[in-house]
Design a protein around this motif. Structure first.
Motif, mmCIF file in Angstrom:
data_model
loop_
_atom_site.group_PDB
_atom_site.id
_atom_site.type_symbol
_atom_site.label_atom_id
_atom_site.label_comp_id
_atom_site.label_asym_id
_atom_site.label_seq_id
_atom_site.Cartn_x
_atom_site.Cartn_y
_atom_site.Cartn_z
ATOM 1 N N GLU A 145 0.827 -1.209 0.000
ATOM 2 C CA GLU A 145 0.000 0.000 0.000
ATOM 3 C C GLU A 145 0.869 1.270 0.000
ATOM 4 N N MET A 146 1.974 1.228 0.739
ATOM 5 C CA MET A 146 2.805 2.431 0.874
ATOM 6 C C MET A 146 3.623 2.762 -0.375
ATOM 7 N N ALA A 147 4.028 1.736 -1.118
ATOM 8 C CA ALA A 147 4.915 1.974 -2.264
ATOM 9 C C ALA A 147 4.151 2.625 -3.415
ATOM 10 N N ASP A 148 4.905 3.287 -4.305
ATOM 11 C CA ASP A 148 4.263 3.909 -5.460
ATOM 12 C C ASP A 148 3.740 2.854 -6.433
ATOM 13 N N GLU A 149 4.463 1.746 -6.541
ATOM 14 C CA GLU A 149 4.064 0.655 -7.429
ATOM 15 C C GLU A 149 4.356 -0.647 -6.705
ATOM 16 N N ALA A 150 3.699 -1.716 -7.157
ATOM 17 C CA ALA A 150 3.990 -3.013 -6.539
ATOM 18 C C ALA A 150 3.905 -4.112 -7.589
ATOM 19 N N VAL A 151 4.798 -5.098 -7.454
ATOM 20 C CA VAL A 151 4.842 -6.199 -8.410
ATOM 21 C C VAL A 151 4.706 -7.520 -7.662
ATOM 22 N N HIS A 152 3.781 -8.349 -8.129
ATOM 23 C CA HIS A 152 3.584 -9.670 -7.533
ATOM 24 C C HIS A 152 4.709 -10.585 -8.014
ATOM 25 N N ILE A 153 5.383 -11.270 -7.068
ATOM 26 C CA ILE A 153 6.520 -12.094 -7.495
ATOM 27 C C ILE A 153 6.344 -13.579 -7.225
ATOM 28 N N GLY A 154 5.193 -14.001 -6.688
ATOM 29 C CA GLY A 154 5.009 -15.435 -6.534
ATOM 30 C C GLY A 154 4.211 -15.843 -5.315
ATOM 31 N N PRO A 155 4.111 -17.163 -5.116
ATOM 32 C CA PRO A 155 3.365 -17.712 -3.975
ATOM 33 C C PRO A 155 3.993 -17.329 -2.629
ATOM 34 N N SER A 156 3.301 -17.654 -1.555
ATOM 35 C CA SER A 156 3.708 -17.208 -0.222
ATOM 36 C C SER A 156 5.048 -17.735 0.289
ATOM 37 N N PRO A 157 5.399 -19.016 0.066
ATOM 38 C CA PRO A 157 6.686 -19.474 0.625
ATOM 39 C C PRO A 157 7.851 -18.622 0.114
ATOM 40 N N VAL A 158 8.806 -18.300 0.990
ATOM 41 C CA VAL A 158 9.894 -17.381 0.612
ATOM 42 C C VAL A 158 10.711 -17.902 -0.571
ATOM 43 N N GLY A 159 10.856 -19.226 -0.660
ATOM 44 C CA GLY A 159 11.622 -19.812 -1.751
ATOM 45 C C GLY A 159 10.993 -19.547 -3.118
ATOM 46 N N GLU A 160 9.701 -19.245 -3.116
ATOM 47 C CA GLU A 160 9.011 -18.997 -4.380
ATOM 48 C C GLU A 160 8.713 -17.521 -4.601
ATOM 49 N N SER A 161 9.154 -16.677 -3.675
ATOM 50 C CA SER A 161 8.873 -15.247 -3.832
ATOM 51 C C SER A 161 10.064 -14.384 -3.409
ATOM 52 N N TYR A 162 10.184 -14.102 -2.104
ATOM 53 C CA TYR A 162 11.202 -13.140 -1.654
ATOM 54 C C TYR A 162 12.641 -13.628 -1.828
ATOM 55 N N LEU A 163 12.824 -14.914 -2.102
ATOM 56 C CA LEU A 163 14.187 -15.385 -2.359
ATOM 57 C C LEU A 163 14.422 -15.606 -3.854
ATOM 58 N N ARG A 164 13.410 -15.278 -4.682
ATOM 59 C CA ARG A 164 13.564 -15.443 -6.123
ATOM 60 C C ARG A 164 14.223 -14.206 -6.732
ATOM 61 N N GLY A 165 15.558 -14.184 -6.688
ATOM 62 C CA GLY A 165 16.319 -13.065 -7.227
ATOM 63 C C GLY A 165 15.963 -12.755 -8.676
ATOM 64 N N ASP A 166 15.754 -13.811 -9.477
ATOM 65 C CA ASP A 166 15.442 -13.594 -10.901
ATOM 66 C C ASP A 166 14.159 -12.791 -11.085
#
Ligand code: ADP
Ligand code: ADP
Ligand code: MG
Length: 654
Positions: free
Chosen positions: A43-64
């Motif tokens: 909500e706070m950011a100017d833009e947001a991009v969805h990067i994957g499912p909830s588990p970190v290995g499929e989202s926040y750890l997906r550098g690519d």
């Protein structure tokens, strides 16, 4: 300065970075997983991009995916926050290869400090004092055991790739060495994919004191004084402060000089922290601190440094990554007052700090700083948000600054007493007990303090009759469960005409409570407690209790303690407890690590049955009662929240 940056993180740290970016006129891109679609940082950011499912290995750890999001949105740089990809040199290489700037040190600096053994060898060479121990290449058990003997017990076995307190074992006696070694290796292998360890002297009366450093790309490096993070449970920080209590000028000079030396040795750029272990058995001495590790990122507890130096560390990170010089010279950085940070977690302190989940139906922080103090509430959640099992269960950091340690600590206690969370088990009362602990207040802290005082710090007194009466009164407001409506107005509205009475049933732990609440025409309330006590106990309530209703529950706040009562739904069918008594369910999603019982085993109450690895930690699941095992989960099984782990043979059955 950059025009737009992407923040490769979530929660409070993503929100924290966005705030400074906005101040500098830099636009922000958030990334989010399924679970975070409606999160505050999005909500706070100017833009947001969805990067994957909830588990970190499929989202926040997906550098690519994160790099692709930065390129797609035209962000020029990536801020990694802490955790996740922040100390991953391969990610830094990929970011750079994509033509983007990594807001942090070079991949080479991260690599130099990435493995604790190599980092220690490097620091030794640079003339920084290092904990006595063995950090060589060999890893045969016989050799490590003989090194341990040479070092002298007690020793600490540590995963060289370690972090977050994992893969660490204290060993007091040579007989226990080999077992501790295999335990540390097993944990290290699972957590970091690397089972190499180092062995070092276990420091007596250890204090964890760390030094904030900053470097730029022009060869400059400065320190921003120290933080004390000795208040730890399971080697993890709970309350941090700056400056360190009892710090002497001689020790500060030696420590900050060593920290700057360490940063310069690896041509460090950006924010970093040099962690030292200190032998405080005879107070703070300039020759009794040793390099432990360097965290090549912004630290969770960075706000305490900001409070005592007036520097915005995230602003410095952005400026340096954008190619500017360090904004201040060493002589321009001064220390003023004292600051504390308390980490508010969804966890059950009384159950060994077991992480908790839940929906934060009610969340209220103090809306102004206590008198004479300054405060910051660093959070990434709002009322109504969930603490999911996927991520770190931190709810907020309560940060406070006062003119000296005593006034800052008083202000922290006041802030904790004014913090209200309902919907999940939280550690507010534990933090308040620690902030009130006599040794802690005296500045007599070491990493063993919480462990020694654990019982007193985690004991929650039984609710007083006044609290129970307040809960009963709040429970009468049955009209709108979930909302934090004022129980006072609903009942008293009717009471203008006649005395209104209602009978209320509640449960607190194992205790059934029966109360009769009457609202009288004079605006007062009377609560008669008919159970659990034999004698009817009547309470006249004149003041509004700090209580909230949420689905099926009432929480009453007394200082920092939140007492939660269950309000049974009279319309609900059978009690679920009956169905559950024959089985044991997973309290959270996780991995069945070790199974210690088998079908047909006769077990006794409290006997450990299996180890569940969840939320970055191992949890022992013990038998809730004596019984015979009918079925037990398989080792290595991935289970979800509520999966039956153990089924007991019930009476009358096989
Ligand atoms: P600190 O000394 O700053 O607490 P840690 O190395 O323990 O540093 O980790 C920093 C923080 O990063 C932790 O408090 C945790 O919130 C977060 N973190 C670490 N690893 C992970 C992970 N795998 N997933 C999510 N958060 C993580
Ligand atoms: P991590 O990477 O998990 O943060 P650290 O090496 O920073 O690992 O150690 C974490 C904590 O363990 C320290 O904050 C301290 O409480 C304790 N510790 C580490 N080394 C020692 C030691 N040699 N003696 C006593 N305690 C230690
Ligand atoms: Mg550490």
């Amino acid at each position: 300065m950059f025009g737009k940056i992407l923040i490769a993180n979530r929660g409070e740290i993503a929100c924290r970075v966005i705030r400074t970016a906005r101040k500098l006129g830099v636009r922000t891109v958030a990334v989010y997983s399924d679970a975070d679609a409606k999160a505050l940082h999005v909500e706070m950011a100017d833009e947001a991009v969805h990067i994957g499912p909830s588990p970190v290995g499929e989202s926040y750890l997906r550098g690519d995916r994160i790099i692709a999001a930065a390129l797609a949105t035209g962000a020029e740089a990536i801020h990694p926050g802490y955790g996740f990809l922040s100390e991953n040199p391969n990610f830094v290489d990929q970011v750079t290869a994509a033509g983007l700037v990594f807001i942090g040190p070079s991949a080479a600096s991260i690599r130099a400090m990435g493995l604790k053994d190599a980092a220690k060898r490097l620091m030794e060479k640079a003339g920084v004092p290092v904990v006595p121990g063995y950090h060589g290449e060999a890893h045969e058990i016989v050799l490590l055991a003989s090194k341990a003997r040479e070092i002298g017990y007690p020793v600490l076995i540590k995963a060289r790739a370690g972090g977050g307190g994992k893969g660490m074992r204290r060993v007091d006696h040579p007989d226990d060495f080999s077992e501790a070694l295999s335990g540390a290796r097993r944990e290290a292998k699972a957590a970091f994919g690397d089972d190499r360890v180092l062995v070092e002297k276990y420091v007596d009366k250890p204090r964890h004191i760390e030094c904030q450093v900053f470097g730029d790309n022009f060869g400059n490096a400065v320190h921003l004084f120290e933080r004390d993070c000795s208040a730890q449970r399971r080697h993890q920080k709970v309350i941090e402060e700056a400056p360190a209590p009892g710090m002497t000028p001689a020790m500060r000079k030696a420590m900050t000089e060593a920290a700057v030396k360490a940063a310069k040795a690896i041509h460090y750029s950006g924010a970093g922290t040099i962690e030292f272990i200190v032998d405080a058995s005879e107070g703070l001495k300039a020759d009794r601190f040793w390099f432990m590790e360097m965290n090549t990122r912004l630290q969770v507890e960075h706000p305490v440094t900001e409070m005592v130096t007036g520097v915005d560390l995230v602003e410095w990170q952005l400026r340096i990554a954008a190619g500017e010089k360090l904004p201040k010279t060493q002589g321009e950085i001064a220390l003023a007052g004292h600051a504390f940070e308390a980490r508010l977690y969804a966890e059950d302190a009384a159950k060994g700090f077991l992480p908790a989940t839940g929906t934060l139906h009610h969340l209220k922080f103090p809306d102004a700083a206590p008198e004479g103090a300054a405060m910051r509430i660093e959070t990434g959640v709002r009322a109504g948000d969930a603490i999911s099992p996927f991520y770190d269960p931190m709810i907020a950091k309560l940060v406070v600054h006062g003119k000296d340690r005593a006034s800052a600590l008083n202000a922290l206690r006041e802030m904790l007493a004014r913090t209200e969370v309902a919907g999940s088990t939280v550690n507010t009362a534990f933090l308040a007990a620690l902030a009130a602990d006599a040794d802690f207040a005296a500045g007599d802290v070491d990493t063993g303090l919480i462990g020694r005082h654990q019982e007193a710090l985690t004991a929650i007194p039984a609710p007083s009759d006044e609290t129970i009466a307040a809960a009963a009164l709040a429970a009468t407001d049955a009209g709108a469960p979930g909302s934090a409506v004022d129980p006072w107005s609903t009942l008293s509205g009717y009471a203008h005409f006649h005395t209104l009475a209602r009978r209320i049933r509640l449960r607190h732990g194992e205790e059934n409570i029966l109360a009769r609440v009457s609202a009288r025409p004079d605006g007062r309330f009377q609560v008669a407690l008919e159970a659990p006590h034999d004698a009817v106990n009547t309470h006249d309530l004149r003041t509004m209790p700090r209580a909230v209703r949420w689905p099926g529950h009432v929480t009453v706040f007394e200082g920092a303690v939140g007492y939660t009562f269950t309000v049974p739904d009279p319309l609900a069918k059978a009690d679920e407890a009956g169905a559950a008594s024959g089985s044991l369910r997973a309290p959270m999603p996780g991995l069945v690590k070790l199974v210690r019982a088998a079908t047909g085993d006769v077990v006794i109450k409290g006997q450990p049955l299996l180890i569940l690895e969840a939320m970055k930690m191992e949890h022992t699941i013990a038998a809730p009662h004596d019984g015979v095992i009918a079925e037990i989960a398989a080792e290595g099984a991935q289970v979800s929240d509520g999966t039956v782990l153990v089924r007991f043979v019930e009476d009358g059955q096989g």
